[in-house]
Design an enzyme around this catalytic site. Structure first.
Site, PDB file in Angstrom:
ATOM      1  N   SER A  29       0.838  -1.193   0.000  1.00  0.00           N
ATOM      2  CA  SER A  29       0.000   0.000   0.000  1.00  0.00           C
ATOM      3  C   SER A  29       0.874   1.245   0.000  1.00  0.00           C
ATOM      4  CB  SER A  29      -0.938  -0.037   1.214  1.00  0.00           C
ATOM      5  OG  SER A  29      -1.937   0.942   1.107  1.00  0.00           O
ATOM      6  N   ASN A  30       0.310   2.394   0.326  1.00  0.00           N
ATOM      7  CA  ASN A  30       1.086   3.637   0.347  1.00  0.00           C
ATOM      8  C   ASN A  30       0.580   4.525   1.485  1.00  0.00           C
ATOM      9  OD1 ASN A  30      -1.094   5.476  -0.702  1.00  0.00           O
ATOM     10  ND2 ASN A  30      -0.964   4.014  -2.400  1.00  0.00           N
ATOM     11  N   ARG A  31       1.164   5.708   1.624  1.00  0.00           N
ATOM     12  CA  ARG A  31       0.921   6.544   2.793  1.00  0.00           C
ATOM     13  C   ARG A  31      -0.266   7.488   2.664  1.00  0.00           C
ATOM     14  NH1 ARG A  31       6.221   9.493   3.652  1.00  0.00           N
ATOM     15  NH2 ARG A  31       4.879  10.615   5.114  1.00  0.00           N
TER      16      ARG A  31
END
Ligand code: C5P
Length: 218
Positions: A29-31
């Site tokens: 995933s990402n931030r």
């Protein structure tokens, strides 16, 4: 009083990250926090629009008055967005969609026994916004571009290749901009080549400026 300048518009907003499953307990995933997209959805409701919010997993509560669709992976987000695009007069893609997903999802938890290295094979996710660009019609299409280098050039390329009306570009290496903070520093790049630079402001204010542009386009 808030102007009711979006009455009659149906605004489809995407927000948050996507999660791409690797096995039953892991994902890539990402931030992205979802704050920017939720701020846009909330502001659009307040200005009289019908709002559909398609969101990846976030810690946020959906604003009152939106039609909410949750999505976890990019594939699920694509299904939700394409299913609702027909109703939308404006689409704002603030979601940080994962560009790649694991080529296979292991049915069982991947074990660490054995070799010291492991290689993950990733395959490209469909670009939802580019697909929307192909079926654009009269819809107003807005993308976001989070960049760490060559901001205007990269954002400009995305604006053209995805057939957008507007791209909101931000350099996520700047202090007070980008992922997981409450402020943003953005530039609006329009299809006619004009660029509007905005100072650092809250994501609520960025949402307001974006909706000003959308309301004024008619
Ligand atoms: O990832 P990229 O910088 O190309 O993202 C630019 C825009 O395209 C964003 O608005 C993002 O939501 C959208 N996008 C998408 N589907 C993808 C990748 C990006 O809709 N697979």
């Amino acid at each position: 009083l808030t102007p009711q300048d979006l009455i009659g518009e149906t605004v489809l907003v995407t927000a948050g990250p996507t999660r791409e499953e690797l096995d039953p307990v892991r994902y890539l995933s990402n931030r992205s926090s979802g704050k920017m997209g939720y701020a846009i959805a909330r502001a659009a409701v307040n200005r009289g629009a019908k709002v559909i919010l398609v969101s990846g997993p976030t810690a946020l509560t959906p604003p009152c008055g939106v039609e909410f669709l949750g999505a976890t992976s990019a594939a699920q987000m694509r299904e939700a967005v394409l299913g609702k695009a027909g109703e939308a007069t404006v689409i704002v893609k603030a979601a940080a969609v994962a560009d790649y997903r694991p080529a296979t999802r292991a049915a069982q938890k991947i074990k660490k026994e054995g070799s010291r290295e492991m290689t993950l094979v990733l395959e490209k996710n469909p670009d939802i916004l580019a697909e929307l660009g192909e079926i654009k019609g009269a819809r107003y299409l807005v993308g976001f571009a989070a960049e760490t280098a060559d901001l205007l050039a990269n954002a400009g390329k995305k604006l053209k290749s995805k057939n957008l009306d507007l791209i909101v570009a931000n350099d996520v290496t700047e202090e007070g901009a980008g992922f997981d903070v409450d402020t943003n520093i953005v530039r609006f790049l329009f299809a006619d080549g004009t660029v509007q630079e905005l100072p650092r402001m809250s994501k609520e204010e960025v949402a307001g400026r974006l909706l000003d542009v959308i309301a004024a386009r008619r």
